[in-house]
Structure formats: C-alpha cells, structure tokens
Scaffold this motif. Structure first.
Motif, short mmCIF file in Angstrom:
data_model
loop_
_atom_site.label_atom_id
_atom_site.label_comp_id
_atom_site.label_asym_id
_atom_site.label_seq_id
_atom_site.Cartn_x
_atom_site.Cartn_y
_atom_site.Cartn_z
N LEU A 56 6.69 2.34 -2.55
CA LEU A 56 5.68 2.61 -1.96
C LEU A 56 4.95 1.55 -1.64
N PRO A 57 5.37 0.64 -0.34
CA PRO A 57 4.53 -0.40 -0.05
C PRO A 57 3.22 0.19 0.41
N ILE A 58 2.04 -0.68 0.03
CA ILE A 58 0.75 -0.56 0.92
C ILE A 58 0.46 -1.54 1.64
N VAL A 59 0.00 -0.92 2.79
CA VAL A 59 -0.46 -1.98 3.79
C VAL A 59 -1.75 -1.44 4.49
N SER A 60 -2.40 -2.39 5.13
CA SER A 60 -3.80 -2.22 5.95
C SER A 60 -3.70 -1.19 7.00
N PRO A 61 -4.69 -0.38 7.04
CA PRO A 61 -4.81 0.43 8.14
C PRO A 61 -4.33 -0.16 9.58
N GLU A 62 -4.73 -1.31 9.91
CA GLU A 62 -4.21 -1.84 11.17
C GLU A 62 -2.56 -1.98 11.31
N VAL A 63 -1.88 -2.45 10.13
CA VAL A 63 -0.49 -2.49 9.98
C VAL A 63 0.15 -1.07 10.21
N ARG A 64 -0.47 -0.55 9.55
CA ARG A 64 0.19 1.24 9.34
C ARG A 64 0.07 1.82 10.83
N GLU A 65 -1.17 1.44 11.63
CA GLU A 65 -0.96 2.01 12.90
C GLU A 65 0.06 1.48 13.81
N GLN A 66 0.31 0.28 13.55
CA GLN A 66 1.35 -0.67 14.37
C GLN A 66 2.61 -0.12 14.10
N LEU A 67 2.99 0.24 12.70
CA LEU A 67 4.19 0.78 12.44
C LEU A 67 4.40 2.30 12.77
N MET A 68 3.31 3.07 12.84
CA MET A 68 3.36 4.10 13.16
C MET A 68 3.81 4.45 14.70
N GLN A 69 3.21 3.63 15.49
CA GLN A 69 3.22 3.54 16.92
C GLN A 69 4.58 3.20 17.16
N ALA A 70 5.28 2.18 16.84
CA ALA A 70 6.53 1.77 16.82
C ALA A 70 7.69 2.84 16.32
N ALA A 71 7.45 3.63 15.21
CA ALA A 71 8.05 4.59 14.75
C ALA A 71 8.26 5.84 15.57
N SER A 72 7.10 6.04 16.53
CA SER A 72 7.00 7.22 17.27
C SER A 72 7.58 7.18 18.65
N HIS A 73 8.27 5.87 19.01
CA HIS A 73 8.96 5.65 20.03
C HIS A 73 10.01 6.67 20.21
N GLU A 74 10.35 7.02 21.27
CA GLU A 74 11.43 8.15 21.57
C GLU A 74 12.74 7.81 21.04
N ASN A 75 12.98 6.49 20.82
CA ASN A 75 14.30 6.09 20.25
C ASN A 75 14.15 5.81 18.79
N GLY A 76 12.88 5.75 18.34
CA GLY A 76 12.62 5.53 16.99
C GLY A 76 12.77 4.22 16.40
N ALA A 77 12.41 3.67 15.30
CA ALA A 77 12.46 2.48 14.90
C ALA A 77 12.77 2.25 13.28
N ASN A 78 13.75 1.16 13.21
CA ASN A 78 14.38 1.12 12.06
C ASN A 78 13.40 -0.37 11.09
N TYR A 79 13.16 -0.08 9.89
CA TYR A 79 12.32 -1.02 9.37
C TYR A 79 13.28 -1.36 8.02
N THR A 80 12.78 -2.60 7.55
CA THR A 80 13.53 -3.02 6.26
C THR A 80 11.99 -3.15 5.25
N ILE A 81 12.22 -2.74 4.20
CA ILE A 81 11.25 -2.85 3.15
C ILE A 81 11.81 -3.92 2.19
N ASP A 82 11.38 -5.14 2.32
CA ASP A 82 11.92 -6.24 1.31
C ASP A 82 10.99 -6.29 0.03
N ILE A 83 11.40 -5.53 -0.92
CA ILE A 83 10.82 -5.59 -2.20
C ILE A 83 10.64 -6.92 -2.77
#
Length: 201
Positions: A116-143
């Motif tokens: 459960l990584p915790i980010v700022s609201p600004e980063v969260r919005e950036q990640l949501m926008q990219a994830a909502s792209h029609e082809n999706g987005a892959n992320y890596t959570i580097d713990i």
C-alpha cells in the motif's frame, strides 16, 4: 513476498471505500480464507442476478487483468475484517496506490503481503490519468527504493520502515514475536517463581 510489484493498474477513484464494499458481509460465512475472490467488490462488480456490471472498471478490457489499484482517499475504512484483504489478494491485486488508508486495513495488508504505497494527491491524479488511458498503463512498485515507476517517470511514495521490512523479508507479527521466544520463556519462568514465593509466604 516480492520486493517489487509490477502489472497493469486500474483506477478506482471512489473515496471512503469501506471494508463492507470491498467484501460484503454475506461472504463472511466461510471458515477458511478460500473462495473470497468472488465476493471482492461484489456489489460493484455484479448485478443482483450475478451478471457483471459493464461499467465497473475491473470488468472491462484491459483492466480485468489489473494487478494494481489506484484508489480514492481513506480506502479500507470501516470494520476490521481481514477478509477484505484476503479477497483482494485472491482476486490478483498485489498493490494499491492511494493518499491514505484506514489503519486496521493497512495493518492487515502488511500481514498478507499487499503493498500500500502512499502518494500525494497530485501524484495519485497523474497515475490515475495514465491508468485510465484506453490501453491502460503498467506500473512497478519498487518497495525496496520506495518508488513507483511508469515509463521513465519515478514517483517516490511513503511506507513506514516496519511495513517495508515486512514486505522485503516476508515477515509478520508472529515471526517478529518468535525472535523473542527465549526472553518470553524467561519472563514466564520468572512469573512462576514469583507465584511460588507468594504461596510459601
């Protein structure tokens, strides 16, 4: 537990998603941890006749294969039911990115290897926008380095040291307690001696 979580991310922007939404109480009748994937987000995923809701993100392509969720504020609030975490993990969710999580839910996630990584609201919005792209987005959570990577972008996230260690070393509260097994036994022996002394007096 893996040191990194990699996969397709799905945006679930609802705020205050509580554990009854994540795992409705009618699915808490099992005496084991098995079979909870079907109950996860059941009222969001399915109609009353159990047919999938076409407008729910995890029922749509490509997000039906999502391994990461990006969520609204205060995710996991409500009751302490650990079934919510068990169901998410059984559904294939390995990481949830958000700005805040309910405390008991956060602890239950740590115990079960759900990052459960915790980010700022600004980063969260950036990640949501990219994830909502029609082809999706892959992320890596580097713990290990506490960074979320997406393409060439790297976003730092918050995770307390104890939780990070639990993920990296595959530890839980039971294993942590066992490290002090000798000290616990010594303490118990001491209590026994004190009780014998009281009886003699």
């Amino acid at each position: 537990m893996p040191k990194t979580v990699h996969g397709l991310a799905a945006a679930l922007p609802l705020a205050n998603v509580d554990t009854d939404v994540i795992m409705p109480k009618r699915f808490l009748i099992t005496i084991t941890r098995e079979g909870l994937a079907d109950g996860t987000f059941a009222d969001l995923r399915f109609h009353d006749d159990d047919t999938p809701r076409a407008d729910f993100v995890l029922n749509t392509h490509p997000w039906h294969e999502a391994r990461i969720l990006i969520v609204g504020d205060n995710f996991g609030c409500g009751s302490s039911r650990e079934h919510a975490v068990w169901g998410l993990v059984q559904l294939g969710i390995q990481g949830i990115i958000g700005t805040s999580f309910a405390g008991i839910f956060y602890d239950n996630a740590r115990k079960n290897g759900l990052a459960l990584p915790i980010v700022s609201p600004e980063v969260r919005e950036q990640l949501m926008q990219a994830a909502s792209h029609e082809n999706g987005a892959n992320y890596t959570i580097d713990i290990e380095n506490r960074v979320i990577r997406h393409g060439e972008a790297a976003h730092p996230f918050e995770m307390d040291d104890a939780t990070q260690t639990a993920h990296l070393e595959g530890r839980d509260d039971t294993l942590n307690s066992l490290e002090f097994a000798d000290a616990i036994r010594d303490f118990e022996r001491g209590l026994g001696n004190q009780q014998r002394v009281r009886v003699i007096r």
